[in-house]
Design an enzyme around this catalytic site. Structure first.
Site, PDB file in Angstrom:
ATOM      1  N   HIS A 266      46.684  42.016  35.545  1.00  0.00           N
ATOM      2  CA  HIS A 266      45.831  41.296  34.592  1.00  0.00           C
ATOM      3  C   HIS A 266      45.018  42.235  33.681  1.00  0.00           C
ATOM      4  O   HIS A 266      45.022  42.092  32.463  1.00  0.00           O
ATOM      5  CB  HIS A 266      44.853  40.377  35.329  1.00  0.00           C
ATOM      6  CG  HIS A 266      45.500  39.460  36.313  1.00  0.00           C
ATOM      7  ND1 HIS A 266      46.705  38.840  36.080  1.00  0.00           N
ATOM      8  CD2 HIS A 266      45.111  39.041  37.540  1.00  0.00           C
ATOM      9  CE1 HIS A 266      47.018  38.092  37.132  1.00  0.00           C
ATOM     10  NE2 HIS A 266      46.068  38.200  38.023  1.00  0.00           N
ATOM     11  N   LYS A 364      35.633  41.129  44.362  1.00  0.00           N
ATOM     12  CA  LYS A 364      35.372  39.854  45.028  1.00  0.00           C
ATOM     13  C   LYS A 364      33.931  39.841  45.507  1.00  0.00           C
ATOM     14  O   LYS A 364      33.330  40.891  45.692  1.00  0.00           O
ATOM     15  CB  LYS A 364      36.324  39.679  46.211  1.00  0.00           C
ATOM     16  CG  LYS A 364      37.757  39.449  45.766  1.00  0.00           C
ATOM     17  CD  LYS A 364      38.597  38.893  46.890  1.00  0.00           C
ATOM     18  CE  LYS A 364      40.024  38.664  46.456  1.00  0.00           C
ATOM     19  NZ  LYS A 364      40.203  37.474  45.618  1.00  0.00           N
TER      20      LYS A 364
END
Ligand SMILES: NC(=O)c1ccc[n+]([C@@H]2O[C@H](COP(=O)([O-])OP(=O)(O)OC[C@H]3O[C@@H](n4cnc5c(N)ncnc54)[C@H](OP(=O)(O)O)[C@@H]3O)[C@@H](O)[C@H]2O)c1
Length: 512
Positions: A266, A364
């Site tokens: 990404h 995260k």
């Protein structure tokens, strides 16, 4: 319609009205791993949403392949439930009744030759009953270790053959390999069976409207491109932050980590679209050529200890709730050195970008879920203002908000109303929700439709995937051989080492 649409024909000869909806011709989709999480949450709902928008042919067929002992009716019920729960558009009985005509289930494991023979006869039956014309895409929504066996089974059972003008295509989920060598090996297996134009590697970020809009913003306007270079840009920050932990995906995530999971695909694709030169057209070849060129010009920092940081979340607080640390998550090896946060500095060796750092970070359990590209500009070369007037003035920036709050923000200084000259940062905002009445399709809707249309613009090619691993591999090797990830409390913006990395360059991370 997005700027990327198009079949690659010469625009001078192409007289078709591109504002008309692009509708897939006779075809079907086979999903391997149809009982999985991705299939239920994204793929089945996307197929329904496309049908509901009238973008699939009347005889469109959906074949599920999995291990469970299901009849066609059981499969249809699972699709029905997934659509009811996750589809973007309202449920319409007449659309569902049409879709269900072409639904079939094939039971078997990936090494079961009989199951692939049953798949072959199911496709032949659908060609007759539904008029699919032999045109089928095979979607490998399966554990990455199973990609080779499924590809080889497709070849062995003649399912990759394009007979009598029909087409066969393979759609391969991420991750595409776990380093350069494994990606090359997988590419070799795939290309032994499928020609390059039959292969569609998924990077679902490219299916997002906001990502396609990078090209519209840069190349359909006159005001951005003249300043999109080293003469004006100080640096670029590309962020993909998640507020969630690993959830139930320990088996997939541990040993892979944030950099392989997000930066290799990404973030490097976002970098390529932000930094590439203008392609001659939006033909798939022209676009891939520019992306490949810029990825090939990416230079790693000399000192990987100084200019890369990996982190791992420790216990903390997220959204008012206690969150456990990564090493305490179920299924994680308590000695794991897997990165749940990664930040790297890259440079691009070309005339446009020489000396401009691109900082990429992902993690995260960070403060907020946000993906954005911030192009941060240099300060004015001379200031006629008293320094107290500009004390609160930051650097100008153009921020492309990929998700959520999709849009673009321009940040610049403005005079604070009053008798003295005081300049402070203000924002000018474009928000999709306010400017357009159309809602954005899900990335998987766009990508599945493109596969059925044979439009490969939004799918990374062999060279792009391999170049991205080439960038990441030395960093992973360095991390592997040097120490442990830095810890950061859940709910914060990552390890202090990442802040220090930018401070050393006289910069700071944005707090989106
Ligand atoms: N989930 C996501 O949000 C997400 C996001 C991006 C990419 N991906 C990628 O998408 C792919 C699928 O992910 P997922 O999360 O959906 O995985 P998953 O929930 O673990 O599903 C895997 C599927 O593969 C099937 N399967 C596994 N081994 C098999 C075998 N030997 N024979 C036949 N079927 C077998 C499973 O069938 P059974 O039900 O019979 O076990 C299941 O349907 C992976 O490549 C993943 O990396 C997923």
């Amino acid at each position: 319609m997005s700027p990327l649409s198009g079949s690659g024909a010469n625009p001078l000869r192409d007289t078709a009205d591109r504002r008309l909806p692009r509708i897939a011709g006779p075809s079907g989709l086979v999903i391997f791993g149809v009982t999985g999480d991705l299939s239920r949450k994204k793929l089945m709902p996307a197929v329904y949403d496309l049908a509901n928008r009238g973008l699939l042919p009347p005889g469109f067929s959906l074949v599920g392949f999995a291990r469970r002992e299901w009849a066609n009716e059981d499969f249809a019920q699972v699709v029905h439930d997934a659509v009811k729960e996750h589809a973007r558009t309202p449920f319409r009985e007449e659309v569902w009744q049409q879709l269900i005509q072409g639904m079939r289930f094939v039971q078997g494991t990936f090494d079961d030759d009989d199951a692939f023979e049953r798949l072959r006869s199911t496709i032949e039956e659908l060609d007759k009953a539904q008029g699919t014309g032999g045109n089928f895409a095979f979607y490998l929504s399966v554990p990455p270790g199973a990609f080779p066996v499924v590809i080889q089974q497709l070849k062995k059972h003649g399912l990759a053959d394009q007979k009598g003008g029909s087409w066969r295509r393979a759609v391969i989920e991420k991750p595409f390999g776990h380093d350069l060598r494994s990606a090359e090996e997988l590419n070799a297996i795939v290309h032994e069976v499928f020609a390059p134009d039959q292969v569609f590697r998924i990077d679902h970020y490219l299916g997002k409207e906001t990502v396609q809009n990078i090209l519209a913003l840069r190349f359909a306007n006159t005001m951005f491109e003249p300043i999109w270079n080293r003469s004006f840009v100080d640096h670029v920050q590309i962020t993909m932050a998640e507020d969630i932990g690993i959830g139930g995906r320990a088996g997939y995530y541990d040993g892979i980590g944030a950099a392989r999971d997000v930066i290799q695909n990404h973030l490097l694709q976002l970098l390529a679209l932000t930094a590439m030169e203008e392609p001659a057209s939006f033909d798939a070849d022209a676009l891939a050529a520019e992306k490949t060129k810029v990825l090939g010009a990416v230079r790693l920092p000399k000192d990987l200890g100084r200019d890369t940081v990996r982190g791992q979340y420790a216990a903390g607080w997220q959204g008012g709730e206690k969150a456990v640390g990564y090493l305490q998550e179920e299924g994680i090896d308590p000695k794991s050195k897997t990165d749940t946060y990664a930040a790297i500095k890259l440079e691009i060796d070309n005339r446009r970008w020489a000396g401009v750092p691109f900082y990429l970070r992902t993690g995260k359990r960070l403060g907020r879920r946000v993906t954005e590209i911030a192009v941060v500009f240099q300060r004015a070369p001379h200031s006629p203002f008293d320094h107290t007037a500009t004390e609160e003035l930051g650097k100008n920036a153009i921020v492309i908000r990929v998700q959520p709050d999709e849009g673009v923000t321009v940040r610049f200084g403005s005079k604070v109303p009053g008798t003295s000259m005081e300049i402070r940062d203000v924002s000018m905002d474009f928000a999709y929700g306010e400017s357009f009445t159309e809602s954005s399709p899900e990335a998987y809707e766009r990508l599945i439709l493109d596969v059925l249309l044979g439009d490969s613009n939004l799918f990374p090619r062999t060279e792009e995937v391999e170049l991205s691993w080439k960038i990441l591999d030395p960093i992973e090797v360095y991390w592997d051989q040097n120490g442990k990830p830095a810890q950061y409390p859940a709910g914060t913006w990552g390890p202090v080492e990442a802040d220090e990395m930018l401070e050393r360059d006289g910069r700071s991370w944005r707090r989106p």
